[in-house]
Design a protein around this motif. Structure first.
Motif, mmCIF file in Angstrom:
data_model
loop_
_atom_site.group_PDB
_atom_site.id
_atom_site.type_symbol
_atom_site.label_atom_id
_atom_site.label_comp_id
_atom_site.label_asym_id
_atom_site.label_seq_id
_atom_site.Cartn_x
_atom_site.Cartn_y
_atom_site.Cartn_z
ATOM 1 N N HIS A 238 36.013 38.817 40.100
ATOM 2 C CA HIS A 238 34.809 39.517 39.635
ATOM 3 C C HIS A 238 35.124 40.232 38.332
ATOM 4 C CE1 HIS A 238 31.579 39.067 42.443
ATOM 5 N NE2 HIS A 238 32.487 39.014 43.393
ATOM 6 N N ASP A 239 34.394 39.912 37.324
ATOM 7 C CA ASP A 239 34.660 40.410 35.976
ATOM 8 C C ASP A 239 34.241 41.874 35.838
ATOM 9 O OD1 ASP A 239 35.164 40.243 33.131
ATOM 10 O OD2 ASP A 239 32.984 40.247 32.888
ATOM 11 N N LEU A 240 35.186 42.719 35.460
ATOM 12 C CA LEU A 240 34.865 44.126 35.192
ATOM 13 C C LEU A 240 34.988 44.424 33.702
ATOM 14 C CD1 LEU A 240 36.796 45.809 38.176
ATOM 15 C CD2 LEU A 240 34.355 45.319 38.033
ATOM 16 N N THR A 241 35.061 43.363 32.884
ATOM 17 C CA THR A 241 35.246 43.570 31.437
ATOM 18 C C THR A 241 33.920 43.600 30.697
ATOM 19 O OG1 THR A 241 35.327 41.237 30.716
ATOM 20 C CG2 THR A 241 37.377 42.183 31.596
ATOM 21 N N GLN A 242 32.817 43.574 31.432
ATOM 22 C CA GLN A 242 31.482 43.499 30.816
ATOM 23 C C GLN A 242 31.351 42.230 29.975
ATOM 24 O OE1 GLN A 242 29.364 45.865 31.589
ATOM 25 N NE2 GLN A 242 30.688 47.536 32.247
ATOM 26 N N GLY A 243 31.970 41.161 30.457
ATOM 27 C CA GLY A 243 31.822 39.881 29.760
ATOM 28 C C GLY A 243 32.611 39.774 28.472
ATOM 29 N N ALA A 244 33.627 40.616 28.306
ATOM 30 C CA ALA A 244 34.392 40.613 27.049
ATOM 31 C C ALA A 244 34.888 39.204 26.719
ATOM 32 C CB ALA A 244 35.566 41.574 27.150
ATOM 33 N N THR A 245 34.529 38.711 25.552
ATOM 34 C CA THR A 245 34.904 37.344 25.188
ATOM 35 C C THR A 245 36.370 37.259 24.787
ATOM 36 O OG1 THR A 245 34.054 37.820 23.004
ATOM 37 C CG2 THR A 245 32.591 36.610 24.493
ATOM 38 N N ASN A 246 36.980 38.414 24.484
ATOM 39 C CA ASN A 246 38.392 38.357 24.094
ATOM 40 C C ASN A 246 39.350 38.405 25.288
ATOM 41 O OD1 ASN A 246 38.032 40.976 24.806
ATOM 42 N ND2 ASN A 246 38.771 41.871 22.887
ATOM 43 N N PHE A 247 38.796 38.491 26.497
ATOM 44 C CA PHE A 247 39.685 38.430 27.664
ATOM 45 C C PHE A 247 39.920 36.954 27.991
ATOM 46 C CE2 PHE A 247 40.569 38.923 32.364
ATOM 47 C CZ PHE A 247 41.853 39.392 32.166
ATOM 48 N N LYS A 248 40.542 36.281 27.045
ATOM 49 C CA LYS A 248 40.704 34.826 27.110
ATOM 50 C C LYS A 248 42.077 34.514 26.547
ATOM 51 C CE LYS A 248 38.338 30.646 25.453
ATOM 52 N NZ LYS A 248 39.496 30.036 24.804
ATOM 53 N N PHE A 249 42.914 33.873 27.347
ATOM 54 C CA PHE A 249 44.240 33.497 26.862
ATOM 55 C C PHE A 249 44.778 32.356 27.701
ATOM 56 C CE2 PHE A 249 46.508 35.544 30.362
ATOM 57 C CZ PHE A 249 45.653 36.580 30.714
ATOM 58 N N GLY A 250 45.747 31.641 27.142
ATOM 59 C CA GLY A 250 46.423 30.590 27.887
ATOM 60 C C GLY A 250 45.729 29.244 27.864
ATOM 61 N N TYR A 251 44.458 29.222 27.510
ATOM 62 C CA TYR A 251 43.739 27.941 27.472
ATOM 63 C C TYR A 251 43.848 27.322 26.094
ATOM 64 C CZ TYR A 251 41.657 28.454 32.073
ATOM 65 O OH TYR A 251 41.489 28.562 33.419
#
Ligand SMILES: *[C@@H]1O[C@H](CO)[C@@H](O)[C@H](O)[C@H]1NC(C)=O
Ligand SMILES: *[C@@H]1O[C@H](CO)[C@@H](O)[C@H](O)[C@H]1NC(C)=O
Length: 248
Positions: A235-248
């Motif tokens: 469950h995302d608690l980052t408010q949909g932050a697009t920068n919480f993206k890594f490794g892909y």
């Protein structure tokens, strides 16, 4: 992490006769993970992991629905990271919104190693994504759902932001997706070195350090596919932050 080898599932599937090893999880000190708590059934079975923020217990919806069902006829126990217990009394209930369940806890936190969780704020925090871990109380034995106070962490290797997770959602298997009760809920799709494997790991928070040295929570585990390096939902608690993206 614990359950990293999903003993109970493995046993059910007849896949394992040796069920006591922890797969890719590291035992850690709960003091490093502010606000980490677990909800226990009367026999100390872990109903869910979760976090405490300002007197509110927050767990994923799937746990909340289970908790409300239990609370119709049983007390539940909230156990703080340091082992202190508080009763969640029969006849009470929490609030479900946006895929999360919140329950007000009257017993305060306060000791140095037992403080409120801080949720990641993408406006002010910069994450060091190499430090992100999924952290919970699940254990690795046949009694994998029974609370023993030991905390395990497994490092995240991949994260898709919640907008990206929405896109790949349709390609996930049902065990990767778990049970989604609220279609408006926002998720991150994550991969860890270990695996989350059942109710002992359900709700396990994802903690990351910020570049300024704070430890923050970005989400709560909501699916437990139980295979190392498998995709699971948080469950995302980052408010949909697009920068919480890594490794892909
Ligand atoms: C655990 O935390 C609670 C709440 O902060 C505190 O009252 C209690 O003294 C702590 N216990 C230990 C053993 O640290
Ligand atoms: C996060 O920060 C804490 C406090 O500085 C540190 O003890 C911990 O090792 C860091 N976690 C990781 C995974 O690097």
């Amino acid at each position: 992490m614990s359950c990293l080898i999903a003993t109970s599932l493995a046993v059910l599937l007849g896949l394992a006769t040796f069920v006591t090893s922890v797969k890719d999880g590291t035992e850690v000190d709960q003091c490093g993970y502010p606000g980490l708590v677990a909800v226990l059934a009367p026999n100390d079975a872990i109903v869910c992991n979760g976090i405490l923020i300002s007197g509110t217990l927050v767990v994923p919806q799937i746990c909340g629905v289970g908790m409300d069902e239990f609370l119709k006829s049983n007390d539940l126990t909230l156990v703080y990271g340091n082992g202190t217990r508080a009763t969640i009394p029969t006849g009470t209930s929490g609030t479900l919104t946006g895929g999360l369940y919140s329950y007000t806890i009257t017993n305060p936190l306060g000791s140095a190693c037992n403080i409120d969780a801080t949720v990641y704020n993408s406006d002010s925090d910069t994450l060091d994504t190499s430090t992100c871990e999924v952290v919970g109380f699940g254990s690795d034995s046949l009694s994998s759902k029974i609370y023993d106070g030991v905390v395990y962490a497994s490092t995240l290797t991949k994260s898709s932001s919640s907008p990206c997770c929405d896109v790949i959602m349709n390609s996930l298997t049902s065990s990767q997706k778990g049970v989604i009760l609220d279609s408006t809920a926002s998720f991150n799709c994550l991969i860890a070195t270990g695996a989350v494997c059942g109710s002992g790991d359900l709700g396990a928070p994802v903690y990351c350090n910020t570049t300024s040295g704070a430890t923050v929570v970005t989400g709560l585990t909501s699916s437990t596919p139980c295979a190392s390096s498998d995709t699971f939902l948080v469950h995302d608690l980052t408010q949909g932050a697009t920068n919480f993206k890594f490794g892909y």
